[in-house]
Design a protein around this motif. Structure first.
Motif, PDB file in Angstrom:
ATOM      1  N   LYS A  79       9.326  -5.193  -1.535  1.00 63.89           N
ATOM      2  CA  LYS A  79       9.253  -4.627  -0.184  1.00 63.89           C
ATOM      3  C   LYS A  79       8.048  -5.188   0.557  1.00 63.89           C
ATOM      4  CE  LYS A  79       8.634  -0.320   2.366  1.00 63.89           C
ATOM      5  NZ  LYS A  79       8.541   1.134   2.308  1.00 63.89           N
ATOM      6  N   ILE A  80       6.898  -5.225  -0.103  1.00 64.63           N
ATOM      7  CA  ILE A  80       5.676  -5.741   0.523  1.00 64.63           C
ATOM      8  C   ILE A  80       5.859  -7.213   0.886  1.00 64.63           C
ATOM      9  CG2 ILE A  80       3.224  -6.255   0.134  1.00 64.63           C
ATOM     10  CD1 ILE A  80       3.894  -3.274   0.680  1.00 64.63           C
ATOM     11  N   SER A  81       6.425  -7.988  -0.023  1.00 65.34           N
ATOM     12  CA  SER A  81       6.626  -9.419   0.228  1.00 65.34           C
ATOM     13  C   SER A  81       7.537  -9.651   1.426  1.00 65.34           C
ATOM     14  CB  SER A  81       7.212 -10.109  -1.004  1.00 65.34           C
ATOM     15  OG  SER A  81       6.256 -10.153  -2.029  1.00 65.34           O
ATOM     16  N   ARG A  82       8.577  -8.848   1.547  1.00 65.26           N
ATOM     17  CA  ARG A  82       9.491  -8.979   2.699  1.00 65.26           C
ATOM     18  C   ARG A  82       8.737  -8.732   4.010  1.00 65.26           C
ATOM     19  NH1 ARG A  82      12.759  -5.180   1.491  1.00 65.26           N
ATOM     20  NH2 ARG A  82      12.130  -3.660   3.043  1.00 65.26           N
ATOM     21  N   HIS A  83       7.941  -7.686   4.049  1.00 62.73           N
ATOM     22  CA  HIS A  83       7.191  -7.370   5.265  1.00 62.73           C
ATOM     23  C   HIS A  83       6.105  -8.418   5.541  1.00 62.73           C
ATOM     24  CE1 HIS A  83       9.109  -3.626   6.343  1.00 62.73           C
ATOM     25  NE2 HIS A  83       9.032  -3.221   5.072  1.00 62.73           N
ATOM     26  N   LEU A  84       5.451  -8.902   4.494  1.00 61.81           N
ATOM     27  CA  LEU A  84       4.447  -9.955   4.671  1.00 61.81           C
ATOM     28  C   LEU A  84       5.083 -11.212   5.239  1.00 61.81           C
ATOM     29  CD1 LEU A  84       2.415  -9.433   1.389  1.00 61.81           C
ATOM     30  CD2 LEU A  84       1.529  -9.147   3.717  1.00 61.81           C
ATOM     31  N   GLY A  85       6.275 -11.538   4.770  1.00 63.55           N
ATOM     32  CA  GLY A  85       6.988 -12.699   5.299  1.00 63.55           C
ATOM     33  C   GLY A  85       7.293 -12.560   6.784  1.00 63.55           C
ATOM     34  N   MET A  86       7.682 -11.381   7.192  1.00 58.93           N
ATOM     35  CA  MET A  86       7.961 -11.138   8.614  1.00 58.93           C
ATOM     36  C   MET A  86       6.689 -11.289   9.451  1.00 58.93           C
ATOM     37  SD  MET A  86      10.565  -7.937   8.180  1.00 58.93           S
ATOM     38  CE  MET A  86      11.185  -7.862   9.852  1.00 58.93           C
ATOM     39  N   LEU A  87       5.583 -10.758   8.946  1.00 57.55           N
ATOM     40  CA  LEU A  87       4.305 -10.877   9.668  1.00 57.55           C
ATOM     41  C   LEU A  87       3.839 -12.331   9.722  1.00 57.55           C
ATOM     42  CD1 LEU A  87       2.651  -7.709   8.148  1.00 57.55           C
ATOM     43  CD2 LEU A  87       3.040  -8.084  10.606  1.00 57.55           C
ATOM     44  N   ARG A  88       4.036 -13.054   8.625  1.00 55.74           N
ATOM     45  CA  ARG A  88       3.663 -14.470   8.588  1.00 55.74           C
ATOM     46  C   ARG A  88       4.539 -15.271   9.563  1.00 55.74           C
ATOM     47  NH1 ARG A  88       5.151 -15.946   3.535  1.00 55.74           N
ATOM     48  NH2 ARG A  88       7.120 -16.482   4.492  1.00 55.74           N
ATOM     49  N   ASP A  89       5.840 -15.015   9.546  1.00 53.33           N
ATOM     50  CA  ASP A  89       6.756 -15.727  10.439  1.00 53.33           C
ATOM     51  C   ASP A  89       6.452 -15.462  11.910  1.00 53.33           C
ATOM     52  OD1 ASP A  89       7.970 -16.733   8.178  1.00 53.33           O
ATOM     53  OD2 ASP A  89       9.730 -15.418   8.306  1.00 53.33           O
ATOM     54  N   CYS A 148      -4.389  -9.969  -1.980  1.00 51.85           N
ATOM     55  CA  CYS A 148      -3.184 -10.521  -2.596  1.00 51.85           C
ATOM     56  C   CYS A 148      -2.055  -9.503  -2.462  1.00 51.85           C
ATOM     57  CB  CYS A 148      -3.431 -10.903  -4.048  1.00 51.85           C
ATOM     58  SG  CYS A 148      -3.645  -9.528  -5.178  1.00 51.85           S
ATOM     59  N   VAL A 149      -0.857  -9.981  -2.673  1.00 49.24           N
ATOM     60  CA  VAL A 149       0.329  -9.149  -2.533  1.00 49.24           C
ATOM     61  C   VAL A 149       0.237  -7.900  -3.406  1.00 49.24           C
ATOM     62  CG1 VAL A 149       2.818  -9.076  -2.897  1.00 49.24           C
ATOM     63  CG2 VAL A 149       1.781 -11.124  -1.943  1.00 49.24           C
ATOM     64  N   CYS A 150      -0.221  -8.072  -4.636  1.00 47.37           N
ATOM     65  CA  CYS A 150      -0.255  -6.918  -5.547  1.00 47.37           C
ATOM     66  C   CYS A 150      -1.244  -5.853  -5.075  1.00 47.37           C
ATOM     67  CB  CYS A 150      -0.543  -7.355  -6.976  1.00 47.37           C
ATOM     68  SG  CYS A 150      -2.114  -8.179  -7.208  1.00 47.37           S
ATOM     69  N   ASP A 151      -2.355  -6.269  -4.502  1.00 45.92           N
ATOM     70  CA  ASP A 151      -3.324  -5.295  -3.993  1.00 45.92           C
ATOM     71  C   ASP A 151      -2.767  -4.554  -2.779  1.00 45.92           C
ATOM     72  OD1 ASP A 151      -5.326  -5.687  -5.886  1.00 45.92           O
ATOM     73  OD2 ASP A 151      -6.238  -7.312  -4.748  1.00 45.92           O
ATOM     74  N   ILE A 152      -2.063  -5.269  -1.921  1.00 39.83           N
ATOM     75  CA  ILE A 152      -1.449  -4.621  -0.754  1.00 39.83           C
ATOM     76  C   ILE A 152      -0.418  -3.602  -1.220  1.00 39.83           C
ATOM     77  CG2 ILE A 152      -0.044  -4.989   1.309  1.00 39.83           C
ATOM     78  CD1 ILE A 152      -1.453  -7.792   1.503  1.00 39.83           C
ATOM     79  N   LYS A 166       7.391  -5.465  18.370  1.00 36.87           N
ATOM     80  CA  LYS A 166       8.520  -5.256  17.458  1.00 36.87           C
ATOM     81  C   LYS A 166       8.049  -5.398  16.013  1.00 36.87           C
ATOM     82  CE  LYS A 166      12.629  -6.528  20.082  1.00 36.87           C
ATOM     83  NZ  LYS A 166      13.760  -7.483  20.158  1.00 36.87           N
ATOM     84  N   THR A 167       7.212  -6.380  15.763  1.00 39.85           N
ATOM     85  CA  THR A 167       6.711  -6.619  14.416  1.00 39.85           C
ATOM     86  C   THR A 167       5.851  -5.459  13.930  1.00 39.85           C
ATOM     87  OG1 THR A 167       6.769  -9.005  14.769  1.00 39.85           O
ATOM     88  CG2 THR A 167       5.380  -8.221  12.990  1.00 39.85           C
ATOM     89  N   LEU A 168       5.004  -4.929  14.788  1.00 42.18           N
ATOM     90  CA  LEU A 168       4.103  -3.850  14.396  1.00 42.18           C
ATOM     91  C   LEU A 168       4.731  -2.461  14.490  1.00 42.18           C
ATOM     92  CD1 LEU A 168       0.748  -5.062  15.978  1.00 42.18           C
ATOM     93  CD2 LEU A 168       1.596  -5.399  13.641  1.00 42.18           C
ATOM     94  N   SER A 169       5.985  -2.383  14.961  1.00 40.89           N
ATOM     95  CA  SER A 169       6.621  -1.076  15.121  1.00 40.89           C
ATOM     96  C   SER A 169       7.013  -0.439  13.786  1.00 40.89           C
ATOM     97  CB  SER A 169       7.853  -1.183  16.025  1.00 40.89           C
ATOM     98  OG  SER A 169       8.876  -1.932  15.383  1.00 40.89           O
ATOM     99  N   ASP A 170       7.025  -1.208  12.725  1.00 37.30           N
ATOM    100  CA  ASP A 170       7.344  -0.681  11.402  1.00 37.30           C
ATOM    101  C   ASP A 170       6.071  -0.150  10.749  1.00 37.30           C
ATOM    102  OD1 ASP A 170       9.354  -0.763   8.949  1.00 37.30           O
ATOM    103  OD2 ASP A 170       7.401  -1.508   8.269  1.00 37.30           O
ATOM    104  N   ASP A 171       6.145   1.036  10.158  1.00 37.23           N
ATOM    105  CA  ASP A 171       4.975   1.660   9.530  1.00 37.23           C
ATOM    106  C   ASP A 171       4.336   0.779   8.462  1.00 37.23           C
ATOM    107  OD1 ASP A 171       5.280   3.939  11.063  1.00 37.23           O
ATOM    108  OD2 ASP A 171       6.189   5.131   9.461  1.00 37.23           O
ATOM    109  N   THR A 172       5.167   0.180   7.627  1.00 39.60           N
ATOM    110  CA  THR A 172       4.638  -0.650   6.545  1.00 39.60           C
ATOM    111  C   THR A 172       3.914  -1.868   7.096  1.00 39.60           C
ATOM    112  OG1 THR A 172       6.384   0.074   5.031  1.00 39.60           O
ATOM    113  CG2 THR A 172       5.250  -1.987   4.481  1.00 39.60           C
ATOM    114  N   ARG A 173       4.512  -2.544   8.067  1.00 39.11           N
ATOM    115  CA  ARG A 173       3.866  -3.738   8.631  1.00 39.11           C
ATOM    116  C   ARG A 173       2.587  -3.384   9.364  1.00 39.11           C
ATOM    117  NH1 ARG A 173       9.371  -5.019   9.344  1.00 39.11           N
ATOM    118  NH2 ARG A 173       9.339  -4.458  11.556  1.00 39.11           N
ATOM    119  N   LEU A 174       2.590  -2.281  10.105  1.00 39.08           N
ATOM    120  CA  LEU A 174       1.362  -1.872  10.786  1.00 39.08           C
ATOM    121  C   LEU A 174       0.278  -1.526   9.765  1.00 39.08           C
ATOM    122  CD1 LEU A 174      -0.229  -1.253  13.347  1.00 39.08           C
ATOM    123  CD2 LEU A 174       0.774   1.053  13.306  1.00 39.08           C
ATOM    124  N   SER A 175       0.652  -0.833   8.704  1.00 33.73           N
ATOM    125  CA  SER A 175      -0.328  -0.495   7.660  1.00 33.73           C
ATOM    126  C   SER A 175      -0.902  -1.749   7.013  1.00 33.73           C
ATOM    127  CB  SER A 175       0.321   0.395   6.596  1.00 33.73           C
ATOM    128  OG  SER A 175       0.658   1.647   7.141  1.00 33.73           O
TER     129      SER A 175
END
Length: 118
Positions: free
Chosen positions: A47-57, A33-37, A12-21
């Motif tokens: 947007k990146i921070s939201r997805h990073l938080g989901m991956l971290r959680d 770092c967040v800015c490089d991603i 479920k976590t990796l099903s999103d294009d942004t999170r998989l990327s």
């Protein structure tokens, strides 16, 4: 507290294009770092921070703060089966991961040579 990552949670976590990327980019580059991603994915920081938080959680990523910047990497504490899934995904599509990584000149630099977090 580390949660037990289940196959359903991982997929479920990796099903999103942004999170998989993000995961494939971090597999390619190690730590960013967040800015490089955001620069590599051409996406805004919130947007990146939201997805990073989901991956971290989910237990897929670890973060560390350096001043006001947060750096992310794949978690070495994730289950071995999950690490193998990510490795296989990277193997299957490493060209895409390398294309994203090519937007960066170094772990902390953008394509124009200016570090966004330095």
């Amino acid at each position: 507290m580390i949660l037990l990552l289940t196959p359903l949670q991982l997929f479920k976590t990796l099903s999103d294009d942004t999170r998989l990327s993000i995961v494939l980019l971090l597999r390619e580059m190690g730590e960013l770092c967040v800015c490089d991603i955001g620069a590599a994915l051409d996406a805004p920081q919130p947007k990146i921070s939201r997805h990073l938080g989901m991956l971290r959680d989910a237990g897929v990523l670890l973060d560390r703060k350096e001043g006001k910047w947060v750096h992310y990497r794949l978690s070495p504490q994730m289950p071995a089966w999950a690490a193998r899934v990510i490795e296989e995904a990277w193997e299957a599509d490493r060209t895409a991961a390398r294309k994203l990584a090519s937007k960066l000149t170094s772990v902390n630099g953008t394509a124009d040579g200016k570090s966004c977090c330095g």
